[in-house]
Enzyme design. Sequence first.
Site, PDB file in Angstrom:
ATOM      1  N   SER A  76       2.261   5.025  -1.375  1.00 23.12           N
ATOM      2  CA  SER A  76       2.429   3.594  -1.090  1.00 23.12           C
ATOM      3  C   SER A  76       2.394   2.847  -2.417  1.00 23.12           C
ATOM      4  O   SER A  76       1.844   3.345  -3.412  1.00 23.12           O
ATOM      5  CB  SER A  76       1.269   3.107  -0.219  1.00 23.12           C
ATOM      6  OG  SER A  76       1.263   1.688  -0.127  1.00 23.12           O
ATOM      7  N   TYR A 101      -8.181   1.616   1.211  1.00 29.85           N
ATOM      8  CA  TYR A 101      -6.815   2.077   1.500  1.00 29.85           C
ATOM      9  C   TYR A 101      -6.113   2.410   0.181  1.00 29.85           C
ATOM     10  O   TYR A 101      -5.480   3.465   0.054  1.00 29.85           O
ATOM     11  CB  TYR A 101      -6.031   1.028   2.294  1.00 29.85           C
ATOM     12  CG  TYR A 101      -4.598   1.470   2.566  1.00 29.85           C
ATOM     13  CD1 TYR A 101      -4.331   2.580   3.370  1.00 29.85           C
ATOM     14  CD2 TYR A 101      -3.513   0.808   1.994  1.00 29.85           C
ATOM     15  CE1 TYR A 101      -3.027   3.008   3.600  1.00 29.85           C
ATOM     16  CE2 TYR A 101      -2.207   1.224   2.223  1.00 29.85           C
ATOM     17  CZ  TYR A 101      -1.968   2.326   3.020  1.00 29.85           C
ATOM     18  OH  TYR A 101      -0.675   2.756   3.251  1.00 29.85           O
TER      19      TYR A 101
HETATM   20  P1  NDP Z   1       2.702   3.820  11.901  1.00 30.69           P
HETATM   21  O1  NDP Z   1       1.386   3.273  12.306  1.00 30.69           O
HETATM   22  O2  NDP Z   1       3.919   3.290  12.566  1.00 30.69           O
HETATM   23  O3  NDP Z   1       2.701   5.416  12.026  1.00 30.69           O
HETATM   24  C1  NDP Z   1       1.584   6.171  11.652  1.00 30.69           C
HETATM   25  C2  NDP Z   1       1.764   7.607  12.135  1.00 30.69           C
HETATM   26  O4  NDP Z   1       0.649   8.382  11.667  1.00 30.69           O
HETATM   27  C3  NDP Z   1       1.806   7.702  13.654  1.00 30.69           C
HETATM   28  O5  NDP Z   1       2.828   8.596  14.041  1.00 30.69           O
HETATM   29  C4  NDP Z   1       0.436   8.274  14.005  1.00 30.69           C
HETATM   30  O6  NDP Z   1       0.562   9.126  15.137  1.00 30.69           O
HETATM   31  C5  NDP Z   1       0.114   9.112  12.761  1.00 30.69           C
HETATM   32  N1  NDP Z   1      -1.328   9.270  12.608  1.00 30.69           N
HETATM   33  C6  NDP Z   1      -2.233   8.288  12.347  1.00 30.69           C
HETATM   34  N2  NDP Z   1      -3.481   8.782  12.374  1.00 30.69           N
HETATM   35  C7  NDP Z   1      -3.361  10.106  12.669  1.00 30.69           C
HETATM   36  C8  NDP Z   1      -4.292  11.159  12.843  1.00 30.69           C
HETATM   37  N3  NDP Z   1      -5.608  10.954  12.734  1.00 30.69           N
HETATM   38  N4  NDP Z   1      -3.826  12.400  13.147  1.00 30.69           N
HETATM   39  C9  NDP Z   1      -2.500  12.614  13.272  1.00 30.69           C
HETATM   40  N5  NDP Z   1      -1.565  11.664  13.105  1.00 30.69           N
HETATM   41  C10 NDP Z   1      -1.989  10.429  12.814  1.00 30.69           C
HETATM   42  O7  NDP Z   1       2.800   3.586  10.300  1.00 30.69           O
HETATM   43  P2  NDP Z   1       3.950   3.913   9.226  1.00 30.69           P
HETATM   44  O8  NDP Z   1       5.072   4.643   9.836  1.00 30.69           O
HETATM   45  O9  NDP Z   1       4.220   2.670   8.503  1.00 30.69           O
HETATM   46  O10 NDP Z   1       3.115   4.843   8.248  1.00 30.69           O
HETATM   47  C11 NDP Z   1       3.529   6.142   7.858  1.00 30.69           C
HETATM   48  C12 NDP Z   1       3.013   6.416   6.451  1.00 30.69           C
HETATM   49  O11 NDP Z   1       3.632   5.513   5.530  1.00 30.69           O
HETATM   50  C13 NDP Z   1       1.509   6.248   6.283  1.00 30.69           C
HETATM   51  O12 NDP Z   1       1.025   7.281   5.448  1.00 30.69           O
HETATM   52  C14 NDP Z   1       1.381   4.895   5.580  1.00 30.69           C
HETATM   53  O13 NDP Z   1       0.212   4.793   4.826  1.00 30.69           O
HETATM   54  C15 NDP Z   1       2.631   4.925   4.719  1.00 30.69           C
HETATM   55  N6  NDP Z   1       3.093   3.625   4.255  1.00 30.69           N
HETATM   56  C16 NDP Z   1       3.401   2.627   5.142  1.00 30.69           C
HETATM   57  C17 NDP Z   1       3.836   1.400   4.682  1.00 30.69           C
HETATM   58  C18 NDP Z   1       4.102   0.240   5.592  1.00 30.69           C
HETATM   59  O14 NDP Z   1       4.158  -0.909   5.102  1.00 30.69           O
HETATM   60  N7  NDP Z   1       4.309   0.445   6.882  1.00 30.69           N
HETATM   61  C19 NDP Z   1       4.037   1.164   3.255  1.00 30.69           C
HETATM   62  C20 NDP Z   1       3.664   2.277   2.421  1.00 30.69           C
HETATM   63  C21 NDP Z   1       3.242   3.456   2.910  1.00 30.69           C
HETATM   64  P3  NDP Z   1      -0.499   9.218  16.349  1.00 30.69           P
HETATM   65  O15 NDP Z   1      -1.174   7.873  16.456  1.00 30.69           O
HETATM   66  O16 NDP Z   1       0.340   9.565  17.547  1.00 30.69           O
HETATM   67  O17 NDP Z   1      -1.411  10.313  15.952  1.00 30.69           O
HETATM   68  C1  8X3 Z   2       1.404  -0.115   2.957  1.00 29.85           C
HETATM   69  C2  8X3 Z   2       1.844  -1.192   2.034  1.00 29.85           C
HETATM   70  O1  8X3 Z   2       1.045  -3.224   0.694  1.00 29.85           O
HETATM   71  O2  8X3 Z   2       0.305  -3.021   3.008  1.00 29.85           O
HETATM   72  O3  8X3 Z   2       0.958   1.005   2.271  1.00 29.85           O
HETATM   73  O4  8X3 Z   2      -0.599  -1.589   1.335  1.00 29.85           O
HETATM   74  S1  8X3 Z   2       0.576  -2.276   1.755  1.00 29.85           S
END
Ligand code: NDP
Ligand code: 8X3
Length: 253
Positions: free
Chosen positions: A139, A152
């Site tokens: 991220s 985070y």
């Molecule tokens: P979502 O919340 O839409 O998706 C998160 C996914 O992670 C879900 O499929 C969830 O599945 C899974 N997950 C969460 N906790 C667990 C767990 N304990 N065990 C197994 N699976 C888990 O978020 P994003 O798609 O945005 O996030 C995906 C990745 O991208 C993350 O690593 C996030 O930090 C990163 N990211 C996101 C950004 C954003 O702005 N959205 C920016 C930068 C990075 P389930 O609940 O079914 O287990």
């Molecule tokens: C997700 C992006 O800026 O909310 O990793 O941390 S931010």
Amino acid sequence: MTGKIAFITGATSGIGEATARLLARHNFNLILCGRRKDRLKKLQDELSSQTEATTLSFDVRNQPDVMAAIDTLPPEWKAIDVLINNAGNAHGLDPIQTGSLEDWDAMIDINVKGLLYVSKEIIPGMIQRKSGHIINLGSIAGKEVYPNGNVYCASKFAVDALTKGMRLDLNPFSIKVTSINPGLVETEFSLVRFKGDEAKSSTVYKGIKPLKGEDIANIILFTLTCGDHVVLADITVFPTAQASSTLVNRNSG
Ligand code: NDP
Ligand code: 8X3
């Protein structure tokens, strides 16, 4: 089975789900992972007309469960070519002095230890085959710390360090390691961060056109298909409205 096998954690939502859909259209066979079995089944059904897809439901925090779930893969699914370590979330947005222990544990256990547990199961096969590609979802929070982002950000700085460490240690085995570091992507991420509070969650994307899961999926596909001799090591991607963790042009949406 023809085509490569990709193992995607966090395939039930957001970036992981969009990536599964795109890779299915590009002849990847998919191991879809997440905790929510109903969503996994629905996605598997949707994609099964395009590719082979199987599902594994486990919590990445639980190491014995991670190991047991991956162990159940039948032989034809064991030769995993691509690992996308995507499962993760932010929990809370509080100053360090009032942060909740439960949130801290969740972020460190899921984003850091969960990524390690899954990788530990999959790396030995890649080493044996002397090939593989690991993509870690970092991220911008793993590059810059922002106010109230403390734990985070620490978890994503750890992902950044682990990605670099993996690339060094796995270099003798021709295993590629990539980190993708997005800024604001509109998924369920903010809903999880704010514990289901939709009003708070929607302010995160107010006045801008954020990235979508599909934008990150496109980058992942490019990363996977730009040549066997090419590794995109580290990609940071913002929506046009964003210039850093803290500088966002809110009059551009
Ligand atoms: P979502 O919340 O839409 O998706 C998160 C996914 O992670 C879900 O499929 C969830 O599945 C899974 N997950 C969460 N906790 C667990 C767990 N304990 N065990 C197994 N699976 C888990 O978020 P994003 O798609 O945005 O996030 C995906 C990745 O991208 C993350 O690593 C996030 O930090 C990163 N990211 C996101 C950004 C954003 O702005 N959205 C920016 C930068 C990075 P389930 O609940 O079914 O287990
Ligand atoms: C997700 C992006 O800026 O909310 O990793 O941390 S931010």
